[in-house]
Design a protein around this motif. Structure first.
Motif, PDB file in Angstrom:
ATOM      1  N   ILE A 222      38.515 -26.538  19.509  1.00 21.33           N
ATOM      2  CA  ILE A 222      39.219 -25.618  18.735  1.00 21.33           C
ATOM      3  C   ILE A 222      40.347 -24.788  19.629  1.00 21.33           C
ATOM      4  CG2 ILE A 222      39.215 -23.528  17.092  1.00 21.33           C
ATOM      5  CD1 ILE A 222      36.296 -24.301  16.712  1.00 21.33           C
ATOM      6  N   THR A 223      41.559 -24.789  19.091  1.00 19.73           N
ATOM      7  CA  THR A 223      42.753 -24.168  19.939  1.00 19.73           C
ATOM      8  C   THR A 223      43.350 -23.004  19.046  1.00 19.73           C
ATOM      9  OG1 THR A 223      44.250 -25.800  19.112  1.00 19.73           O
ATOM     10  CG2 THR A 223      43.237 -26.467  21.044  1.00 19.73           C
ATOM     11  N   GLN A 224      43.935 -22.170  19.653  1.00 19.99           N
ATOM     12  CA  GLN A 224      44.530 -21.115  19.192  1.00 19.99           C
ATOM     13  C   GLN A 224      45.948 -21.062  19.684  1.00 19.99           C
ATOM     14  OE1 GLN A 224      41.950 -17.546  20.000  1.00 19.99           O
ATOM     15  NE2 GLN A 224      41.315 -17.568  17.470  1.00 19.99           N
ATOM     16  N   SER A 225      47.058 -20.657  18.805  1.00 22.83           N
ATOM     17  CA  SER A 225      48.209 -20.447  19.437  1.00 22.83           C
ATOM     18  C   SER A 225      48.563 -19.199  20.396  1.00 22.83           C
ATOM     19  CB  SER A 225      49.169 -20.307  18.012  1.00 22.83           C
ATOM     20  OG  SER A 225      49.101 -18.908  17.578  1.00 22.83           O
ATOM     21  N   PRO A 226      49.151 -19.398  21.124  1.00 24.09           N
ATOM     22  CA  PRO A 226      49.748 -18.220  22.065  1.00 24.09           C
ATOM     23  C   PRO A 226      49.654 -17.026  21.365  1.00 24.09           C
ATOM     24  CG  PRO A 226      50.701 -20.197  22.873  1.00 24.09           C
ATOM     25  CD  PRO A 226      50.058 -20.534  21.525  1.00 24.09           C
ATOM     26  N   SER A 227      50.466 -17.022  20.391  1.00 19.65           N
ATOM     27  CA  SER A 227      50.467 -15.740  19.758  1.00 19.65           C
ATOM     28  C   SER A 227      49.386 -15.096  19.155  1.00 19.65           C
ATOM     29  CB  SER A 227      51.596 -15.839  18.502  1.00 19.65           C
ATOM     30  OG  SER A 227      51.281 -16.686  17.452  1.00 19.65           O
ATOM     31  N   ALA A 228      48.574 -15.881  18.720  1.00 23.90           N
ATOM     32  CA  ALA A 228      47.176 -15.638  18.016  1.00 23.90           C
ATOM     33  C   ALA A 228      46.419 -15.022  19.239  1.00 23.90           C
ATOM     34  CB  ALA A 228      46.262 -16.735  17.423  1.00 23.90           C
ATOM     35  N   ILE A 229      46.443 -15.672  20.421  1.00 22.53           N
ATOM     36  CA  ILE A 229      45.623 -15.012  21.521  1.00 22.53           C
ATOM     37  C   ILE A 229      46.386 -13.819  22.008  1.00 22.53           C
ATOM     38  CG2 ILE A 229      45.024 -15.328  23.976  1.00 22.53           C
ATOM     39  CD1 ILE A 229      45.044 -18.443  23.395  1.00 22.53           C
ATOM     40  N   TYR A 230      47.571 -13.421  21.797  1.00 27.51           N
ATOM     41  CA  TYR A 230      48.224 -12.279  22.517  1.00 27.51           C
ATOM     42  C   TYR A 230      47.733 -11.087  21.222  1.00 27.51           C
ATOM     43  CZ  TYR A 230      51.636  -8.630  22.478  1.00 27.51           C
ATOM     44  OH  TYR A 230      52.218  -7.374  22.699  1.00 27.51           O
ATOM     45  N   ARG A 231      47.428 -11.475  20.169  1.00 24.55           N
ATOM     46  CA  ARG A 231      47.173 -10.588  19.097  1.00 24.55           C
ATOM     47  C   ARG A 231      45.621 -10.205  19.317  1.00 24.55           C
ATOM     48  NH1 ARG A 231      49.931 -13.781  15.443  1.00 24.55           N
ATOM     49  NH2 ARG A 231      48.127 -14.730  14.671  1.00 24.55           N
ATOM     50  N   LEU A 232      44.999 -10.844  19.824  1.00 21.84           N
ATOM     51  CA  LEU A 232      43.431 -10.746  20.078  1.00 21.84           C
ATOM     52  C   LEU A 232      43.604  -9.538  21.388  1.00 21.84           C
ATOM     53  CD1 LEU A 232      41.527 -14.082  19.639  1.00 21.84           C
ATOM     54  CD2 LEU A 232      41.578 -12.282  18.131  1.00 21.84           C
ATOM     55  N   ILE A 233      44.125 -10.006  22.266  1.00 23.17           N
ATOM     56  CA  ILE A 233      44.360  -9.118  23.389  1.00 23.17           C
ATOM     57  C   ILE A 233      44.853  -7.764  23.173  1.00 23.17           C
ATOM     58  CG2 ILE A 233      45.338  -8.972  25.752  1.00 23.17           C
ATOM     59  CD1 ILE A 233      45.324 -11.958  25.825  1.00 23.17           C
ATOM     60  N   ASP A 234      45.784  -7.672  22.280  1.00 20.29           N
ATOM     61  CA  ASP A 234      46.696  -6.411  22.007  1.00 20.29           C
ATOM     62  C   ASP A 234      45.271  -5.404  21.201  1.00 20.29           C
ATOM     63  OD1 ASP A 234      48.548  -4.539  21.735  1.00 20.29           O
ATOM     64  OD2 ASP A 234      48.594  -5.001  19.383  1.00 20.29           O
ATOM     65  N   ARG A 235      44.694  -6.238  20.130  1.00 18.27           N
ATOM     66  CA  ARG A 235      43.766  -5.516  19.422  1.00 18.27           C
ATOM     67  C   ARG A 235      42.596  -5.050  20.298  1.00 18.27           C
ATOM     68  NH1 ARG A 235      43.488  -2.299  16.101  1.00 18.27           N
ATOM     69  NH2 ARG A 235      45.439  -3.270  15.420  1.00 18.27           N
ATOM     70  N   GLU A 236      42.201  -5.922  21.202  1.00 15.16           N
ATOM     71  CA  GLU A 236      41.156  -5.349  21.974  1.00 15.16           C
ATOM     72  C   GLU A 236      41.599  -4.377  22.945  1.00 15.16           C
ATOM     73  OE1 GLU A 236      37.811  -7.227  25.122  1.00 15.16           O
ATOM     74  OE2 GLU A 236      38.561  -8.432  23.752  1.00 15.16           O
ATOM     75  N   MET A 237      42.537  -4.357  23.523  1.00 17.18           N
ATOM     76  CA  MET A 237      43.032  -3.183  24.227  1.00 17.18           C
ATOM     77  C   MET A 237      43.186  -1.702  23.419  1.00 17.18           C
ATOM     78  SD  MET A 237      43.646  -4.032  27.498  1.00 17.18           S
ATOM     79  CE  MET A 237      44.771  -2.558  28.054  1.00 17.18           C
ATOM     80  N   ARG A 238      43.748  -2.108  22.340  1.00 13.73           N
ATOM     81  CA  ARG A 238      43.807  -0.621  21.335  1.00 13.73           C
ATOM     82  C   ARG A 238      42.414  -0.118  21.288  1.00 13.73           C
ATOM     83  NH1 ARG A 238      48.714  -1.202  17.426  1.00 13.73           N
ATOM     84  NH2 ARG A 238      50.132  -2.312  18.785  1.00 13.73           N
ATOM     85  N   ASN A 239      41.428  -1.234  20.839  1.00  8.70           N
ATOM     86  CA  ASN A 239      40.189  -0.786  20.389  1.00  8.70           C
ATOM     87  C   ASN A 239      39.305  -0.061  21.565  1.00  8.70           C
ATOM     88  OD1 ASN A 239      40.437  -1.825  17.851  1.00  8.70           O
ATOM     89  ND2 ASN A 239      39.366  -3.537  18.134  1.00  8.70           N
ATOM     90  N   THR A 240      39.448  -0.478  22.760  1.00  5.44           N
ATOM     91  CA  THR A 240      38.988  -0.087  24.055  1.00  5.44           C
ATOM     92  C   THR A 240      39.694   1.353  24.436  1.00  5.44           C
ATOM     93  OG1 THR A 240      38.902  -2.469  25.088  1.00  5.44           O
ATOM     94  CG2 THR A 240      38.900  -0.502  26.601  1.00  5.44           C
ATOM     95  N   ILE A 241      40.827   1.196  24.243  1.00  7.32           N
ATOM     96  CA  ILE A 241      41.350   2.674  24.507  1.00  7.32           C
ATOM     97  C   ILE A 241      40.997   3.860  23.400  1.00  7.32           C
ATOM     98  CG2 ILE A 241      43.638   4.156  24.625  1.00  7.32           C
ATOM     99  CD1 ILE A 241      44.916   1.159  25.726  1.00  7.32           C
ATOM    100  N   THR A 242      41.046   3.195  22.073  1.00  7.67           N
ATOM    101  CA  THR A 242      40.769   4.227  21.422  1.00  7.67           C
ATOM    102  C   THR A 242      39.041   4.714  21.354  1.00  7.67           C
ATOM    103  OG1 THR A 242      42.047   3.283  19.724  1.00  7.67           O
ATOM    104  CG2 THR A 242      40.664   4.684  18.770  1.00  7.67           C
ATOM    105  N   ALA A 243      38.279   3.806  21.736  1.00  9.06           N
ATOM    106  CA  ALA A 243      37.004   4.076  21.809  1.00  9.06           C
ATOM    107  C   ALA A 243      36.700   5.242  22.884  1.00  9.06           C
ATOM    108  CB  ALA A 243      36.211   2.811  22.179  1.00  9.06           C
ATOM    109  N   ARG A 244      37.513   5.120  24.063  1.00  3.96           N
ATOM    110  CA  ARG A 244      37.354   6.189  25.058  1.00  3.96           C
ATOM    111  C   ARG A 244      38.351   7.266  25.231  1.00  3.96           C
ATOM    112  NH1 ARG A 244      35.878   0.966  26.365  1.00  3.96           N
ATOM    113  NH2 ARG A 244      34.069   0.399  27.543  1.00  3.96           N
TER     114      ARG A 244
END
Length: 67
Positions: free
Chosen positions: A30-52
């Motif tokens: 299974i492959t994902q496009s670079p833009s999909a991976i970027y969106r996952l990274i961005d969402r995880e960063m926002r969630n991490t910062i928001t949680a703390r």
């Protein structure tokens, strides 16, 4: 201090998602496009910062991430 923390969080997040992508390609074909991976990274960063957000060192981090 904020730049150092943000760089560390981003590095950990990027390494995790690249490793996850590698495993998906090797084991599940299974492959994902670079833009999909970027969106996952961005969402995880926002969630991490928001949680703390109540911790002193994380209070202004979201503004830095969004900048």
């Amino acid at each position: 201090m904020f730049n150092r923390l943000l760089k560390r969080l981003a590095a950990q997040c990027v390494i995790y998602h690249l490793w996850k992508q590698r495993n998906n390609v090797l084991h599940n074909q299974i492959t994902q496009s670079p833009s999909a991976i970027y969106r996952l990274i961005d969402r995880e960063m926002r969630n991490t910062i928001t949680a703390r957000r109540n911790r002193k060192q994380f209070q202004d981090l979201m503004a830095k991430w969004m900048h």
